[in-house]
Motif scaffolding. Structure first.
Motif, PDB file in Angstrom:
ATOM      1  N   MET A 273      33.494  73.280   1.115  1.00  0.00           N
ATOM      2  CA  MET A 273      32.806  73.730   2.417  1.00  0.00           C
ATOM      3  C   MET A 273      31.509  73.379   2.554  1.00  0.00           C
ATOM      4  SD  MET A 273      33.148  77.680   3.976  1.00  0.00           S
ATOM      5  CE  MET A 273      31.931  78.045   4.954  1.00  0.00           C
ATOM      6  N   ALA A 274      31.145  72.642   3.780  1.00  0.00           N
ATOM      7  CA  ALA A 274      29.755  72.159   3.711  1.00  0.00           C
ATOM      8  C   ALA A 274      28.922  73.285   4.087  1.00  0.00           C
ATOM      9  CB  ALA A 274      29.740  71.207   4.962  1.00  0.00           C
ATOM     10  N   ASP A 275      27.652  73.037   3.580  1.00  0.00           N
ATOM     11  CA  ASP A 275      26.496  74.096   4.069  1.00  0.00           C
ATOM     12  C   ASP A 275      26.102  73.923   5.269  1.00  0.00           C
ATOM     13  OD1 ASP A 275      23.251  74.888   2.397  1.00  0.00           O
ATOM     14  OD2 ASP A 275      24.376  75.997   3.846  1.00  0.00           O
ATOM     15  N   SER A 276      26.023  74.800   6.187  1.00  0.00           N
ATOM     16  CA  SER A 276      25.693  74.567   7.563  1.00  0.00           C
ATOM     17  C   SER A 276      24.690  75.461   7.703  1.00  0.00           C
ATOM     18  CB  SER A 276      26.886  74.934   8.534  1.00  0.00           C
ATOM     19  OG  SER A 276      27.268  75.997   8.324  1.00  0.00           O
ATOM     20  N   SER A 277      23.999  75.985   6.834  1.00  0.00           N
ATOM     21  CA  SER A 277      22.662  76.876   7.260  1.00  0.00           C
ATOM     22  C   SER A 277      21.564  76.247   8.069  1.00  0.00           C
ATOM     23  CB  SER A 277      22.038  77.099   5.754  1.00  0.00           C
ATOM     24  OG  SER A 277      21.345  76.239   5.280  1.00  0.00           O
ATOM     25  N   PHE A 278      21.019  76.978   8.738  1.00  0.00           N
ATOM     26  CA  PHE A 278      19.819  76.306   9.316  1.00  0.00           C
ATOM     27  C   PHE A 278      19.001  75.377   8.826  1.00  0.00           C
ATOM     28  CE2 PHE A 278      15.430  76.375  11.148  1.00  0.00           C
ATOM     29  CZ  PHE A 278      15.749  76.176  12.487  1.00  0.00           C
ATOM     30  N   LEU A 279      18.349  75.499   7.572  1.00  0.00           N
ATOM     31  CA  LEU A 279      17.567  74.687   6.811  1.00  0.00           C
ATOM     32  C   LEU A 279      18.306  73.646   6.522  1.00  0.00           C
ATOM     33  CD1 LEU A 279      14.649  74.311   6.230  1.00  0.00           C
ATOM     34  CD2 LEU A 279      15.288  75.442   3.914  1.00  0.00           C
ATOM     35  N   ALA A 280      19.576  73.447   5.983  1.00  0.00           N
ATOM     36  CA  ALA A 280      20.461  72.403   5.676  1.00  0.00           C
ATOM     37  C   ALA A 280      20.560  71.276   6.996  1.00  0.00           C
ATOM     38  CB  ALA A 280      21.865  72.865   5.257  1.00  0.00           C
ATOM     39  N   THR A 281      20.689  71.854   8.254  1.00  0.00           N
ATOM     40  CA  THR A 281      20.626  71.035   9.037  1.00  0.00           C
ATOM     41  C   THR A 281      19.303  70.456   9.589  1.00  0.00           C
ATOM     42  OG1 THR A 281      20.317  72.703  10.926  1.00  0.00           O
ATOM     43  CG2 THR A 281      22.571  72.307  10.337  1.00  0.00           C
ATOM     44  N   ARG A 282      18.331  70.797   8.914  1.00  0.00           N
ATOM     45  CA  ARG A 282      16.665  70.362   9.295  1.00  0.00           C
ATOM     46  C   ARG A 282      16.467  69.405   8.073  1.00  0.00           C
ATOM     47  NH1 ARG A 282      16.986  71.122  14.281  1.00  0.00           N
ATOM     48  NH2 ARG A 282      16.065  73.133  15.000  1.00  0.00           N
ATOM     49  N   LEU A 283      17.118  69.414   6.935  1.00  0.00           N
ATOM     50  CA  LEU A 283      16.714  68.521   5.911  1.00  0.00           C
ATOM     51  C   LEU A 283      17.817  67.402   5.689  1.00  0.00           C
ATOM     52  CD1 LEU A 283      15.313  71.223   3.437  1.00  0.00           C
ATOM     53  CD2 LEU A 283      14.065  69.540   4.929  1.00  0.00           C
ATOM     54  N   ASP A 284      17.363  66.280   5.804  1.00  0.00           N
ATOM     55  CA  ASP A 284      18.282  64.964   5.410  1.00  0.00           C
ATOM     56  C   ASP A 284      17.324  64.200   4.227  1.00  0.00           C
ATOM     57  OD1 ASP A 284      19.290  62.270   5.466  1.00  0.00           O
ATOM     58  OD2 ASP A 284      20.419  63.028   7.189  1.00  0.00           O
ATOM     59  N   ARG A 285      18.333  63.931   3.144  1.00  0.00           N
ATOM     60  CA  ARG A 285      17.873  63.270   2.083  1.00  0.00           C
ATOM     61  C   ARG A 285      17.281  61.589   2.301  1.00  0.00           C
ATOM     62  NH1 ARG A 285      19.965  65.026  -3.275  1.00  0.00           N
ATOM     63  NH2 ARG A 285      21.141  66.669  -2.835  1.00  0.00           N
ATOM     64  N   ALA A 286      17.724  61.281   3.431  1.00  0.00           N
ATOM     65  CA  ALA A 286      17.404  59.956   3.880  1.00  0.00           C
ATOM     66  C   ALA A 286      15.839  60.012   4.400  1.00  0.00           C
ATOM     67  CB  ALA A 286      18.165  59.381   4.781  1.00  0.00           C
ATOM     68  N   ALA A 287      15.107  61.352   4.626  1.00  0.00           N
ATOM     69  CA  ALA A 287      13.956  61.505   5.074  1.00  0.00           C
ATOM     70  C   ALA A 287      12.896  61.534   4.099  1.00  0.00           C
ATOM     71  CB  ALA A 287      13.804  62.680   5.940  1.00  0.00           C
ATOM     72  N   VAL A 288      13.236  61.255   2.953  1.00  0.00           N
ATOM     73  CA  VAL A 288      12.183  61.608   1.779  1.00  0.00           C
ATOM     74  C   VAL A 288      10.946  60.441   2.066  1.00  0.00           C
ATOM     75  CG1 VAL A 288      12.016  61.124  -0.623  1.00  0.00           C
ATOM     76  CG2 VAL A 288      13.745  62.374   0.180  1.00  0.00           C
ATOM     77  N   PRO A 289      11.269  59.166   2.533  1.00  0.00           N
ATOM     78  CA  PRO A 289      10.298  58.217   2.510  1.00  0.00           C
ATOM     79  C   PRO A 289       9.230  58.792   3.832  1.00  0.00           C
ATOM     80  CG  PRO A 289      12.172  56.890   2.447  1.00  0.00           C
ATOM     81  CD  PRO A 289      12.453  58.663   2.512  1.00  0.00           C
ATOM     82  N   LEU A 290       9.899  59.315   4.743  1.00  0.00           N
ATOM     83  CA  LEU A 290       9.037  59.939   6.024  1.00  0.00           C
ATOM     84  C   LEU A 290       8.216  61.302   5.463  1.00  0.00           C
ATOM     85  CD1 LEU A 290      11.664  60.105   8.809  1.00  0.00           C
ATOM     86  CD2 LEU A 290      10.030  58.271   8.306  1.00  0.00           C
ATOM     87  N   ALA A 291       8.832  61.815   4.537  1.00  0.00           N
ATOM     88  CA  ALA A 291       8.033  63.018   4.029  1.00  0.00           C
ATOM     89  C   ALA A 291       6.891  62.525   2.973  1.00  0.00           C
ATOM     90  CB  ALA A 291       8.801  63.792   3.294  1.00  0.00           C
ATOM     91  N   VAL A 292       7.113  61.399   2.135  1.00  0.00           N
ATOM     92  CA  VAL A 292       5.961  61.156   1.542  1.00  0.00           C
ATOM     93  C   VAL A 292       4.990  60.317   2.358  1.00  0.00           C
ATOM     94  CG1 VAL A 292       5.270  59.253  -0.132  1.00  0.00           C
ATOM     95  CG2 VAL A 292       7.587  60.732  -0.494  1.00  0.00           C
ATOM     96  N   GLY A 293       5.422  59.528   3.418  1.00  0.00           N
ATOM     97  CA  GLY A 293       4.171  58.987   4.427  1.00  0.00           C
ATOM     98  C   GLY A 293       3.656  59.917   5.121  1.00  0.00           C
ATOM     99  N   ASP A 294       4.303  61.036   5.515  1.00  0.00           N
ATOM    100  CA  ASP A 294       3.516  62.033   6.233  1.00  0.00           C
ATOM    101  C   ASP A 294       2.532  62.788   5.556  1.00  0.00           C
ATOM    102  OD1 ASP A 294       5.214  61.814   8.329  1.00  0.00           O
ATOM    103  OD2 ASP A 294       6.520  63.353   8.221  1.00  0.00           O
ATOM    104  N   LEU A 295       2.757  63.155   4.345  1.00  0.00           N
ATOM    105  CA  LEU A 295       2.053  63.895   3.438  1.00  0.00           C
ATOM    106  C   LEU A 295       0.432  62.850   3.200  1.00  0.00           C
ATOM    107  CD1 LEU A 295       4.059  65.382   0.632  1.00  0.00           C
ATOM    108  CD2 LEU A 295       2.627  66.415   2.568  1.00  0.00           C
ATOM    109  N   ILE A 296       1.151  61.296   2.901  1.00  0.00           N
ATOM    110  CA  ILE A 296      -0.191  60.595   2.683  1.00  0.00           C
ATOM    111  C   ILE A 296      -0.969  60.205   4.061  1.00  0.00           C
ATOM    112  CG2 ILE A 296      -0.748  58.056   2.513  1.00  0.00           C
ATOM    113  CD1 ILE A 296       1.972  58.042   0.545  1.00  0.00           C
ATOM    114  N   ALA A 297      -0.429  60.387   5.115  1.00  0.00           N
ATOM    115  CA  ALA A 297      -1.020  60.180   6.397  1.00  0.00           C
ATOM    116  C   ALA A 297      -2.015  61.395   6.614  1.00  0.00           C
ATOM    117  CB  ALA A 297      -0.137  60.145   7.488  1.00  0.00           C
ATOM    118  N   LEU A 298      -1.621  62.479   6.241  1.00  0.00           N
ATOM    119  CA  LEU A 298      -2.302  63.693   6.258  1.00  0.00           C
ATOM    120  C   LEU A 298      -3.444  63.977   5.442  1.00  0.00           C
ATOM    121  CD1 LEU A 298       0.598  66.467   7.272  1.00  0.00           C
ATOM    122  CD2 LEU A 298      -1.152  65.631   8.984  1.00  0.00           C
TER     123      LEU A 298
END
Length: 136
Positions: free
Chosen positions: A1-26
């Motif tokens: 059964m897939a995890d359909s929690s609110f936070l699970a729909t808000r986090l995608d593993r493919a976004a890791v480069p975006l997260a790293v870049g966002d932190l660097i930008a900030l």
């Protein structure tokens, strides 16, 4: 059964480069601001000062960005979807960061500073993501 929690729909593993870049930008944005208001000598002799500058905004970003969807599946598709998401995430995160800075950490939240943080943070985060998708 897939995890359909609110936070699970808000986090995608493919976004890791975006997260790293966002932190660097900030961090770059906040460091430039600290250098503009303090000397490099002061910053190098008071290393904890930069942590106090970073902390309220990075804590706020870590709390707010996932909730708004800065790292959702939609954020990793195109610049057209990612840039508005990061700006929509930054606005409440900046407000929370300003509140943390004013009431928890050393520092103030003058209206002019709030406007600068909202505008420059949006430009830094949106600009970095636009460049990321152009180069990807």
């Amino acid at each position: 059964m897939a995890d359909s929690s609110f936070l699970a729909t808000r986090l995608d593993r493919a976004a890791v480069p975006l997260a790293v870049g966002d932190l660097i930008a900030l961090i770059v944005l906040l460091t430039i601001g600290a250098i503009n208001h303090s000397s490099v000598e002061f910053l190098s002799s008071n290393p904890l000062y930069l942590l106090e500058v970073f902390a309220p905004f990075l804590i706020a970003w870590a709390l707010i960005a996932p909730l708004v969807g800065a790292y959702s599946a939609g954020a990793v598709e195109t610049a057209k979807s990612s840039v508005p998401l990061v700006i929509r995430s930054w606005i409440p995160a900046a407000v929370v960061g300003l509140a943390l800075r004013a009431f928890v950490f050393r520092g103030g939240a003058a209206p002019a500073f709030a406007v600068v943080m909202l505008v420059l943070g949006s430009v830094a985060l949106g600009g970095w993501r636009a460049v990321y998708f152009r180069l990807r």
